[in-house]
Enzyme design. Structure first.
Site, PDB file in Angstrom:
ATOM      1  N   GLU A 141     -16.930   0.400  85.357  1.00 36.22           N
ATOM      2  CA  GLU A 141     -15.754   0.919  84.825  1.00 36.22           C
ATOM      3  C   GLU A 141     -15.515   2.290  84.988  1.00 36.22           C
ATOM      4  OE1 GLU A 141     -13.791  -1.157  81.980  1.00 36.22           O
ATOM      5  OE2 GLU A 141     -14.691  -3.075  82.944  1.00 36.22           O
ATOM      6  N   HIS A 192     -15.207   1.727  76.098  1.00 38.52           N
ATOM      7  CA  HIS A 192     -16.026   2.747  76.923  1.00 38.52           C
ATOM      8  C   HIS A 192     -16.519   3.819  76.133  1.00 38.52           C
ATOM      9  CE1 HIS A 192     -12.620   1.135  79.861  1.00 38.52           C
ATOM     10  NE2 HIS A 192     -14.043   0.482  80.064  1.00 38.52           N
ATOM     11  N   CYS A 222      -8.463   8.981  78.964  1.00 43.25           N
ATOM     12  CA  CYS A 222      -8.439   7.916  80.042  1.00 43.25           C
ATOM     13  C   CYS A 222      -7.509   8.136  81.120  1.00 43.25           C
ATOM     14  CB  CYS A 222      -7.690   6.589  79.028  1.00 43.25           C
ATOM     15  SG  CYS A 222      -8.772   5.830  77.821  1.00 43.25           S
TER      16      CYS A 222
END
Length: 427
Positions: free
Chosen positions: A174, A243, A358
């Site tokens: 990711e 995350h 992000c």
């Protein structure tokens, strides 16, 4: 040679919507079905980019892939014109239909992992595209991301853009959301901290596989002294920290983290201090995981200004929570490096589960490598003005769940995409 960091933010696309596609992302789930505002979302993201530029930090952007794409639908056996394929998929496989509208490429922290020139085995900047295998709506981005990053970083003498890792969830990757780099400066050799999960059960999936992080390190030629692998705490993941960048952020010599971010945090911190004695490790006490996740306190950016000081760029939600705000300022009181705090409004992104960190991919580059980057993806004040004007003209004001079925939205998205490509290639 002077090395600078360029923040490449994802431009939020014209099909931005709240479909609740991401298990474990509490904001995404809680806002599923709400009316999204793509124009406002993109302008909020652009305003954050401008704030970063105003700090003297270099800024770029990555365009959204065209959505709705019919390529995955055709690969799944749907046939006919684009309109026929979309209409058929909406009836036969609604989850797949919603996935190919997702604007989730906005979160470029998941686009790839970047290994600096000073750390890699061959002195080039290495970029390993994330496969995002654990989520359907993200997995369909991987090849688009590979193509755009090859366009941005096209010079093979300066850059290596690796394709996504194979074998799906067994190598679930990711991207930079699970990678931190600590170093004396952006140009100095650094320590790459790869944070991963492991199967432990629980309500929410653990998305970053250890073997994926190890593969990224091997592909970039990292030696053992330049990489450390850390296990993310299971409690953090189950609290909504899907995350690592939801519970930790690093920049040069500074690591800002939640006390429950890592499994065996003391061992990780000892390893960091052994390799970087100047490291400042700051744990923000008295903030529970629910508050950390709901405000995205740690999904912030720490950037180094040209004067050498650091600015912490936070979402406004962190300021609005008195417990979080007070705890942060107590934690920063003794910090030598961070001397400024900036608050930004990216509420449209936050409601879908992504904060300031992000939205950006960090790329440290020396002068020669910077000159080799495609200029169409870099921003100046004048180009920022043009891009903001394009968004104001072309991006839809609102998108409700039912609008995904409307050909007018498909046509508007295609027109926006065409004008954006012209803007990039005219640079």
């Amino acid at each position: 040679m002077t090395t600078v960091e360029i923040n490449f933010d994802g431009l939020i696309g014209p099909t931005h919507n709240y479909a609740g596609l991401s298990p474990g992302n509490l904001a995404s789930a809680n806002n599923a079905g709400a009316v999204a505002r793509p124009r406002e979302a993109a302008l909020q993201g652009l305003e954050k980019m401008r704030r970063i530029m105003d700090l003297g930090v270099h800024q770029g952007f990555l365009p959204p892939p065209f959505r709705p794409t019919t390529d995955p639908l055709r690969a799944a056996g749907f046939q006919g014109s684009d309109a026929e394929v979309l209409q058929s998929a909406a009836q036969v496989d609604p989850p797949l239909f919603r996935a190919i509208f997702a604007a989730s490429s906005m979160w470029t922290a998941n686009a790839a992992t970047v290994i600096a020139e000073a750390d890699s085995g061959d002195g080039r900047l290495h970029i390993v595209v994330a496969n995002l295998a654990s989520m359907l709506h993200r997995a369909v981005e991987a090849e688009d991301t590979h193509q755009v990053l090859r366009s941005v970083f096209a010079d093979p003498s300066r850059f290596v853009v690796h394709p996504p890792l194979p074998l799906g969830v067994h190598f679930g990757d990711e991207g930079a959301a699970n990678h931190m780099r600590l170093a004396a400066s952006h140009g100095a050799p650094g320590l790459n901290v790869f944070v991963h999960g492991k199967p432990r059960g629980g309500q929410f999936p653990e998305r970053q596989a250890l073997r994926a992080s190890q593969s990224v390190a091997r592909l970039a030629g990292l030696t053992e002294d330049k990489a450390v692998f850390a296990l993310q705490a299971g409690e953090a993941i189950q609290a909504g920290a899907f995350h690592n960048d939801v519970v930790a952020v690093a920049n040069e010599t500074v690591l800002l983290a939640h006390p429950e971010a890592f499994d065996r945090a003391d061992a990780l911190f000892d390893a960091i201090r052994a390799r970087l004695p100047a490291a400042e490790i700051i744990e923000v006490e008295d903030v529970g995981l629910p508050d950390a996740v709901s405000t995205y306190l740690f999904n912030s950016q720490i950037v180094t200004r040209p004067d050498g000081g650091m600015t912490l760029v936070l979402p406004v939600e962190a300021q609005e929570n008195a417990v979080v705000w007070d705890a942060l300022h107590r934690a920063l009181a003794g910090c030598r490096a961070i001397d400024r705090v900036e608050v930004v409004d990216v509420r449209e992104s936050m409601r879908n589960g992504g904060g300031p960190a992000c939205l950006r991919l960090r790329v440290p580059v020396g002068e020669a490598a910077r000159a080799a980057i495609h200029p169409g993806y870099l921003l100046t004040p004048a180009r920022w003005d043009r891009l903001a004007g394009l968004v104001e003209r072309r991006w839809p004001e609102a998108v409700a769940p039912g609008d995904l079925l409307e050909p007018d939205l498909w046509a508007a998205a295609r027109a926006a995409d065409a004008e954006l490509r012209t803007f990039i290639h005219a640079a």
